[in-house]
Design a protein around this motif. Structure first.
Motif, PDB file in Angstrom:
ATOM      1  N   ALA A 112      87.830  46.324  25.574  1.00 55.92           N
ATOM      2  CA  ALA A 112      88.817  45.638  24.736  1.00 55.92           C
ATOM      3  C   ALA A 112      89.106  44.239  25.260  1.00 55.92           C
ATOM      4  O   ALA A 112      89.213  43.279  24.488  1.00 55.92           O
ATOM      5  N   VAL A 113      89.216  44.098  26.577  1.00 55.75           N
ATOM      6  CA  VAL A 113      89.468  42.790  27.176  1.00 55.75           C
ATOM      7  C   VAL A 113      88.303  41.840  26.892  1.00 55.75           C
ATOM      8  O   VAL A 113      88.508  40.666  26.548  1.00 55.75           O
ATOM      9  N   ARG A 114      87.082  42.340  27.003  1.00 57.48           N
ATOM     10  CA  ARG A 114      85.914  41.503  26.712  1.00 57.48           C
ATOM     11  C   ARG A 114      85.939  41.007  25.273  1.00 57.48           C
ATOM     12  O   ARG A 114      85.664  39.833  24.998  1.00 57.48           O
ATOM     13  N   LEU A 115      86.248  41.902  24.343  1.00 58.81           N
ATOM     14  CA  LEU A 115      86.309  41.505  22.936  1.00 58.81           C
ATOM     15  C   LEU A 115      87.398  40.467  22.699  1.00 58.81           C
ATOM     16  O   LEU A 115      87.179  39.464  22.018  1.00 58.81           O
ATOM     17  N   LEU A 116      88.568  40.700  23.260  1.00 64.49           N
ATOM     18  CA  LEU A 116      89.693  39.781  23.062  1.00 64.49           C
ATOM     19  C   LEU A 116      89.407  38.414  23.663  1.00 64.49           C
ATOM     20  O   LEU A 116      89.705  37.374  23.051  1.00 64.49           O
TER      21      LEU A 116
END
Length: 304
Positions: free
Chosen positions: A154-158
């Protein structure tokens, strides 16, 4: 068999602690462009000349195969009105209430995000394990941009500028009985807040009215749910009495509201480890959604 091109995730010029760029004006849905070219889509499928990212997201498949029927349901069946706005030039986390027995609210929110976002971002939803264990459905979920709920992913996507969708109530929200409609369930321990703090992106409270009534759950068959490995097996006034016909959602009138962004980029390094801060922000987001739901339900002229 031709293989698709894998495209890496990249940051989209997001500047830390920069002011949010002007968002789409409230109450205005952006045109979603011309209909996808089916001939070109089929040619790309045969040649393998189409991009997917590391998570398996296939934007051409989503735009050509999935979005048109979902948009028809959005506009003609549920007649969704979208209010509020989404920020441009940054990743963002959309946090919404969950309801309806069957997760039509997630699909309709994905259409709303794509058509309202100034840059027509796709909603990258974080899904439960169960979703990725179902044959066919798991592949469609991956292709449409969904991924298993994992903080690192999720952090990578954000950080790459994507809009990520989260439903913190989980199965407690979507499977609650009809008598508890529009009462938010617990948001857990605020994992979504810690993720947003680490990625330094705004949280967008999202309130959905109309989904609670599409499949009024009046009971459940727990032995059958255990047998099938499901969190619940619902009983509604029409299902399973009418069989497959009972699974058609009622054509309720929906409203999806995107609230004011909650900034997380000014909290400082290590803020995601501050559990008191995490819980405080989670409570604020939950209270915002609940207050908006209460006002919207009280103001609507009717369910249909």
């Amino acid at each position: 068999m031709p293989e698709a091109r894998v495209i890496p995730l990249r940051r989209r010029g997001v500047e830390d602690a920069a002011p949010l760029r002007p968002a789409t004006p409230a109450l205005v849905r952006q045109p979603h462009g011309p209909a996808p070219n089916l001939r070109e889509f089929l040619r790309h499928r045969l040649t393998g000349d189409y991009p997917v990212d590391e998570f398996g997201f296939d934007p051409e498949f989503t735009d050509t195969v999935l979005l048109p029927p979902m948009r028809a349901i959005f506009e003609k069946w549920f007649r969704v009105t979208v209010t509020g706005s989404l920020p441009a030039g940054t990743g963002a986390m959309v946090v919404a209430n969950h309801s309806g027995t069957v997760p039509w609210d997630a699909a309709m929110t994905a259409v709303a995000v794509h058509d309202v976002h100034p840059e027509h971002r796709h909603l990258r939803m974080l899904g439960a394990d169960l979703l990725f264990k179902v044959p066919v459905l798991a592949d469609i979920a991956r292709r449409s941009g969904q991924t298993l709920a994992c903080r690192a992913d999720a952090v990578r996507l954000l950080r790459s500028g994507e809009v990520v969708g989260v439903w913190p109530e989980g199965f407690k929200g979507i499977g609650k009985p009809f008598r508890d409609r529009y009462r938010l369930q617990r948001f857990g321990r605020g994992g979504f807040v810690a993720t947003a703090l680490r990625a330094e992106v705004p949280i967008i409270p999202c309130s959905i009215v109309g989904a609670e009534e599409i499949h009024p759950k009046i009971g459940e068959l727990r032995p059958l749910a255990r047998l099938l490995g499901l969190p619940y097996f619902p009983v509604t006034p029409l299902f399973p009495l009418l069989g497959p016909l009972g699974a058609i959602p009622l054509p309720t009138k929906w409203t999806i509201h995107f609230g004011e962004p909650v900034r997380t980029d000014l909290a400082g390094p290590g803020a995601d480890q501050d559990q008191a801060l995490v819980l405080d922000i989670a409570d604020r987001v939950r209270d915002t959604i609940q207050t908006t739901l209460d006002r919207a339900v009280a103001a609507r002229p009717g369910i249909f």
